[in-house]
Design an enzyme around this catalytic site. Structure first.
Site, PDB file in Angstrom:
ATOM      1  N   ASP A 187    -130.227   6.231  45.731  1.00  0.00           N
ATOM      2  CA  ASP A 187    -130.401   7.456  44.953  1.00  0.00           C
ATOM      3  C   ASP A 187    -129.154   8.324  45.054  1.00  0.00           C
ATOM      4  OD1 ASP A 187    -131.848   9.957  43.885  1.00  0.00           O
ATOM      5  OD2 ASP A 187    -133.458   8.482  43.931  1.00  0.00           O
ATOM      6  N   HIS A 228    -133.216  14.680  44.831  1.00  0.00           N
ATOM      7  CA  HIS A 228    -134.078  13.566  44.424  1.00  0.00           C
ATOM      8  C   HIS A 228    -134.282  12.540  45.544  1.00  0.00           C
ATOM      9  CE1 HIS A 228    -135.135  10.139  41.600  1.00  0.00           C
ATOM     10  NE2 HIS A 228    -135.818  11.133  41.059  1.00  0.00           N
ATOM     11  N   SER A 403    -140.661   8.723  39.674  1.00  0.00           N
ATOM     12  CA  SER A 403    -139.774   8.868  40.827  1.00  0.00           C
ATOM     13  C   SER A 403    -140.570   9.005  42.116  1.00  0.00           C
ATOM     14  CB  SER A 403    -138.894  10.115  40.678  1.00  0.00           C
ATOM     15  OG  SER A 403    -137.810   9.876  39.839  1.00  0.00           O
TER      16      SER A 403
END
Length: 645
Positions: A187, A228, A403
């Protein structure tokens, strides 16, 4: 393909060199952005192949004398290296012919290819506020955010449906918390100094491929855009009972950070090295990103990346195979995740999401390649997402999208790997099919119902075989016997050009004995690929269905209203379905192609190749049945009765 260390026959070993024929066929060019509407861009990265196995020191010398910097080998190779040229712009619209020629003129260089840049997007519901919440004093002795983690224990909070969760407490009660398992979060980085992560952080398995150093800390932005990866990491491995944030699904497991998503454009070499990084230290790779979810992109892994994934499942974990978990996509009903070559790959486990009352989320994509589901948003309050860790020691309750779903699945798989460290990458897929539950999942718009396939397994076009059940998975994992050797049968190709008319379906058939009597005989299906080449006046209006000999209907391509393509179509694109899992493949397979449009359309189906993947021998023969109503019992009875139920 299986690992030749665990489940490979001599005839099957020959398939390794083919590098997944039906998958790579469409990606062999390795350098084109499939279905991309935007013009190509070129980076300052070059793939350089040396003549002979000279190693990294010689590569440094070659780079230096030509004005380049060698960032290291590609997938540990002694011949292929990742060069960059600092004087070149990071992104340009024209290929740099002089720099390529200069490299090719070097007597030690066999090949030099400037890398194309392409978009890869994080998957998360973008209307949710990006930011953090301060830690609140705990109202009970343990982690303060655990009451908000309805995906771990749903007691009806925030309008949720009681007991609609991952059933992790049942796995924890059996003594499994993820010990000795490492999940890599591929990520934008991981805040490895976070108090809820630092003691579970595996620094040896971590790397920053965006900055080329061992420290994958997220790059600062004012809007916390690079939170994230940290949020995903907390879902897997946040520490329990430390009075910080919440609890990870596998809270005693390790998490590694692979920072590779934080640059303007992705390249094949960055992706490949990320997915091939430390395959014997990393058990699970979790990816909550993919091609643009705009409903008009058809794209997937390039050559080097595909090689990394295939090598991972064949050689990683000392031959048991790495597990690649992928978020299905956030394009909603206007997109189809079978157009995403990562989520639709048979080498990955594609995970979709549901919200806490059982509905699909509005951003969920549907496709026949999705294997199972986990959770994302709350239903009543759209700002009640997944509670997890956030940047700079903070916590959040607003992580969302598919996600959030993929790391939850990675955590469940970590629990299963602790229960049985000898599970192969295929064993994890079989366990997912057999232990996922329909529970209360439903399509809020009534498009996709639950359907039973030819051996009695229920599936849904949105949710795959259901929501993962951690308690059931670890219980079965303890008893599990590794599935038999896996083969792929090229069941046939139809290469006659056929017109797709505007007002009726095109139906074509392949009759197959599933390679009976050969070295690649398949009697029990795992994955089925329909490798298709077609063009249409409007690609987004094409629907494709695949019917198995046992009557199971898979929609392998749905309508995509934003896809106006009329030139590229699909070229040897491997559409994949899991819906025929455990069926007998012998007999007639039917492909139906039609238009879903109010306007007249036209097109041509140029080629269809059917590839069946599975086992010759029954996969569950030696497993004891403890519950006569379980999926395992149903499938075993179907197999014993010659597939007649």
């Amino acid at each position: 393909m299986p690992s030749c260390k665990t489940s490979c026959t001599p005839a099957h070993a020959m398939l390794l060199g083919l590098a997944a024929v039906a998958v790579l066929i469409v990606l062999s060019a390795g350098l084109i952005e499939l279905g991309a509407a935007s013009p190509e861009v070129f980076t300052n990265s070059f793939l350089v192949r040396l003549i002979g196995d000279h190693g990294n020191d010689v590569a440094h010398q070659v780079a230096k004398r030509n004005g380049f910097i060698n960032l290291g080998p590609v997938l540990g190779s002694d011949k292929e290296f990742h060069f960059i040229h600092r004087a070149l712009p990071h992104i340009r619209t024209k290929r740099s012919i002089p720099h390529t020629r200069q490299l090719k003129a070097d007597p030690l260089v066999e090949l030099a290819v400037q890398q194309i840049g392409f978009r890869r997007e994080k998957r998360g519901y973008r209307e949710l506020k990006l930011g953090a919440e301060n830690l609140v004093p705990p109202k009970e002795p343990n982690d303060p955010y655990f009451p908000f983690q309805w995906y771990l224990k749903n007691v009806g909070q925030n309008g949720g449906k009681r007991r609609l969760d991952l059933n992790v407490e049942a796995a924890w009660a059996q003594g499994y918390t993820g010990k000795n398992v490492t999940t890599a979060i591929m990520d934008d980085g991981v805040d490895y100094m976070h108090p809820d992560l630092r003691n579970n952080y595996n620094s040896k398995a971590s790397y920053d491929f965006s900055s080329n150093d061992p420290f994958p800390y997220p790059r600062y932005t004012d809007d916390w855009f690079n939170s994230h990866g940290t949020r995903c990491a907390g879902e897997v491995a946040a520490i329990r009972d430390n009075r910080v944030c919440g609890v990870g699904v596998a809270y005693d497991s390790k998490v590694a950070g692979i920072r590779m998503l934080d640059q303007p454009y992705m390249t094949d070499l960055i992706e490949a090295n990320s997915m091939g990084h430390e395959p014997n230290l990393i058990d699970i790779y979790s990816a909550s990103w993919g091609p643009t979810d705009d409903g008009k992109t058809v794209d997937g892994p390039r050559n080097a990346t595909m090689r990394a994934i295939v090598r991972g499942v064949n050689e990683g974990r000392r031959g048991l195979g790495n597990i690649y978990v992928w978020a299905s996509g956030d394009g909603g009903e206007d997109d189809d995740c079978n157009c995403d070559g990562y989520a639709a790959s048979m080498w990955t486990i594609s995970i979709n999401s549901a919200i806490n009352n059982g509905e699909n989320a509005h951003y969920d994509e549907s496709c026949s390649s999705t294997l199972a589901s986990t959770f994302s948003n709350g239903a009543k309050d759209p700002h009640t997402g997944v509670a997890t860790t956030d940047l700079y020691g903070k916590c959040t309750k607003t992580h969302s999208g598919t996600s959030a779903a993929a790391p939850e699945a990675a955590g469940v798989f970590a629990l299963a790997l602790e229960a049985n460290p000898n599970l192969s990458w295929r064993d994890i897929q079989h366990l997912s099919v057999l232990t996922s539950k329909r529970n209360s999942l439903y399509d809020s718009k009534g498009r996709f119902n639950w359907i039973m396939n030819g051996v009695g397994l229920e599936f849904n076009h949105l949710f795959g075989f259901g929501v993962l059940d951690a308690g059931a998975m670890v219980a079965l994992a303890r008893l599990w016997k590794t599935v038999p050797a896996r083969y792929h049968c090229d069941a046939g190709t139809l290469a006659t050009v056929r017109e797709i008319s505007s007002n009726r379906s095109l139906l074509i058939h392949i009759d197959t004995d599933a390679c009976k009597g050969t070295d690649t005989e398949v009697n029990y299906v795992e994955h089925v690929q329909a490798v298709i080449t077609l063009n249409a006046s409007r690609r987004g209006d094409v629907n494709i269905f695949l019917y198995s000999p046992m009557g199971t209907r898979s929609m392998i391509l749905s309508r995509r209203p934003n896809d106006d393509d009329r030139h590229d179509g699909f070229t040897k694109w491997p559409f994949m379905t899991t819906h025929t899992w455990a069926e007998n493949p012998r007999g007639r397979w039917t492909l139906e192609v039609k238009f879903d449009s109010q306007l007249p359309q036209s097109g041509y189906l140029k080629e269809w190749t059917l590839v069946i993947h599975g086992t010759r021998d029954p996969p569950y023969r030696d497993l004891p049945v403890e519950d006569e109503n379980s999926k395992l019992a149903i499938v075993k009875k179907a197999h014993e009765a010659g597939y007649k139920i």
